[in-house]
Scaffold this active site. Structure first.
Site, PDB file in Angstrom:
ATOM      1  CD  GLN A   1      -6.857  -4.492   3.998  1.00 26.14           C
ATOM      2  OE1 GLN A   1      -7.819  -5.187   4.299  1.00 26.14           O
ATOM      3  NE2 GLN A   1      -6.983  -3.226   3.658  1.00 26.14           N
TER       4      GLN A   1
ATOM      5  CB  CYS B   1      -3.728   3.329  -1.486  1.00 29.76           C
ATOM      6  SG  CYS B   1      -4.859   4.658  -1.184  1.00 29.76           S
TER       7      CYS B   1
ATOM      8  CG  HIS C   1      -1.899   0.969   1.425  1.00 25.39           C
ATOM      9  ND1 HIS C   1      -1.637   2.259   1.831  1.00 25.39           N
ATOM     10  CD2 HIS C   1      -3.241   0.905   1.232  1.00 25.39           C
ATOM     11  CE1 HIS C   1      -2.780   2.934   1.891  1.00 25.39           C
ATOM     12  NE2 HIS C   1      -3.765   2.138   1.527  1.00 25.39           N
TER      13      HIS C   1
ATOM     14  CG  ASP D   1       0.656  -2.355   6.281  1.00 28.81           C
ATOM     15  OD1 ASP D   1      -0.264  -2.390   7.128  1.00 28.81           O
ATOM     16  OD2 ASP D   1       0.585  -1.737   5.204  1.00 28.81           O
TER      17      ASP D   1
HETATM   18  N1  PLP Z   1      -1.685  -0.755   4.700  1.00 27.88           N
HETATM   19  C1  PLP Z   1      -2.615  -1.480   4.082  1.00 27.88           C
HETATM   20  C2  PLP Z   1      -2.280  -2.860   3.599  1.00 27.88           C
HETATM   21  C3  PLP Z   1      -3.893  -0.959   3.891  1.00 27.88           C
HETATM   22  O1  PLP Z   1      -4.828  -1.675   3.278  1.00 27.88           O
HETATM   23  C4  PLP Z   1      -4.182   0.340   4.370  1.00 27.88           C
HETATM   24  C5  PLP Z   1      -5.494   0.956   4.122  1.00 27.88           C
HETATM   25  O2  PLP Z   1      -6.194   0.611   3.217  1.00 27.88           O
HETATM   26  C6  PLP Z   1      -3.166   1.046   5.027  1.00 27.88           C
HETATM   27  C7  PLP Z   1      -1.922   0.472   5.178  1.00 27.88           C
HETATM   28  C8  PLP Z   1      -3.403   2.403   5.577  1.00 27.88           C
HETATM   29  O3  PLP Z   1      -4.355   2.355   6.585  1.00 27.88           O
HETATM   30  P1  PLP Z   1      -4.919   3.706   7.225  1.00 27.88           P
HETATM   31  O4  PLP Z   1      -5.431   4.524   6.066  1.00 27.88           O
HETATM   32  O5  PLP Z   1      -5.999   3.239   8.121  1.00 27.88           O
HETATM   33  O6  PLP Z   1      -3.799   4.367   7.915  1.00 27.88           O
END
Ligand code: PLP
Length: 410
Positions: free
Chosen positions: A207, A368, A127, A204
């Protein structure tokens, strides 16, 4: 009719989510955008409401009863997150706005020790939140960003990852589950490989937290991040887990109230963990309600949730197999309930608009994850992402609505 079985009472679960009763465009809502954010059960909504109705006050500083109650509730939530992740100590749980802020915190703070020529290793399925903070760090420090490749199924090429790990790799950062493809990464193996090369690891878990049991001690990751709002909790709250030894040695990344021990114009000193990283008034209500969300998913059971969502994914794959012109994007063997696809001759945004008119909420776009789109040679995909309250009938509703798309574009 809603499918239900003895072990997974979907009808009861759905009654816990007031929003699922609403209609959109005159049709029952079919909410399949859970990877973007999930809906909230009554327990979470009520906890946040109760907080504002009965104990709202600023935390950590007040001697009055409300402040003490609010502080206790907020800190109890930290303990709840600790248990959820099986962290060894509550000091290892830093409250943040979400996964994005947590990764930025680590890049800004831990990243200060990186020098020119050092390397940060990520993967091609990240992401943007797990790409751009590292790019910014590389620009600041002169470090180099390396990217491990993925195959046509959307699985990480382990040989690429291993090959790119070297004596200069300081940080390896990768997703537990891909938001664009659904791929579940073999994180334990990746962490071992990175550690064998002396790199620290950030996982991360944005998900993964809503779909998989996470044990940061068993994983032995150095940092793990997640967002509350994807875990059926409030927006604007999430957590960074970091090993105490590392967090202790890291400088603060934001200055302000609560993160200090003493301030003078000559010099300031820092508060203990985790407060050193929590400058300013946080999302107290969100923090308190996050623990209700964790209680909720753990009551159902993360294994049961994963099993249910896998069932929905199987259903979607079956329906997709005989749907003309549909190409799934992301067909990893180990996959979470994320179904990304393109349809011949129809732009994903047009698909999303027609699905919406049919009551089906999906996400269309690059999710994203622009590099993932580039890897698969598509500008965008349609993504249906399943949550604990979705049903087989809703998967069928998605495909009925897709047939409508076909009619419109015939
Ligand atoms: N990482 C992953 C794999 C995501 O799917 C997302 C959000 O869709 C994020 C990071 C970022 O999350 P947040 O926007 O809640 O900070």
């Amino acid at each position: 009719m809603i499918a239900s079985n003895d072990r997974y009472d979907i009808a009861r679960i759905r009654r816990d989510f007031p929003i699922l009763d609403r209609e959109v465009h005159g049709r029952p809502l079919v909410y399949l955008d859970n990877a973007a954010t999930s809906q909230k059960p009554r327990a979470v909504i009520d906890t946040e409401l109760r907080y504002y109705r009965t104990m709202n006050a600023n935390i950590h500083r007040g001697v009055h009863l409300l402040s003490q109650e609010a502080t206790d509730a907020y800190e109890a939530s930290r303990e709840r997150v600790r248990r959820f992740l099986n962290a060894a100590r509550r000091e290892e749980i830093v409250f943040v706005r979400g996964a994005t802020e947590a990764i930025n915190l680590v890049a800004a703070s831990y990243g200060q020790r990186l020098k020119s020529g050092d390397e940060v290793l990520i993967t091609a399925m990240e992401h943007h939140s797990n790409i751009v903070p590292w790019q910014l760090l590389c620009e600041r420090s002169g470090a180099v960003l390396r990217v491990a490749s993925i195959n046509d199924a959307g699985e990480l090429n382990l040989t690429s990852f291993e090959h790119l790990l070297g004596p200069r790799t300081r940080i390896a950062a990768f997703t537990h589950i891909s938001n664009a493809l659904g791929t579940i990464n073999p994180v334990r193996e990746l962490i071992e490989m990175a550690h064998a090369n002396g790199a620290v690891v950030l996982v991360d878990g944005a998900q993964a937290a809503p779909h998989a049991r996470v044990d940061v001690q068993a994983l032995d990751c150095d940092f793990y991040v997640f967002s509350g709002h994807k875990l059926y909790g409030p927006t604007g709250i999430g957590a960074l887990y970091g090993k105490a030894r590392l967090l202790d040695a890291m400088p603060p990344w934001q200055g302000g109230g609560d993160m200090i021990r003493e301030v003078s114009f000559n010099k300031s000193t820092w508060n203990d963990l985790p407060y050193k990283f929590e400058a300013g008034t946080p999302n107290i209500a969100g923090g308190v309600a996050l623990s209700a969300a964790i209680d909720y998913v753990e009551d159902i059971g993360l294994d049961a949730i994963a099993g249910h969502e896998n069932d929905l994914l199987i259903r979607a794959n079956e329906r997709a197999a005989d749907f003309p012109g549909l190409r799934p994007i992301g067909t990893a063997k180990d996959k979470a309930g994320i179904f990304s696809f393109v349809l011949d001759g129809v732009h994903p945004h047009d698909i999303g608009t027609i699905l919406d008119l049919e009551g089906v909420a999906v996400r269309t776009g690059h999710h994203c994850a622009m590099p993932v789109m580039g890897r698969f040679g598509v500008p965008a995909t349609v993504r249906a992402s399943f949550g604990l309250y979705n049903t087989r009938d809703e998967v069928d509703a998605l495909f009925a609505a897709l047939r409508r798309v076909k009619e419109v574009f015939a």
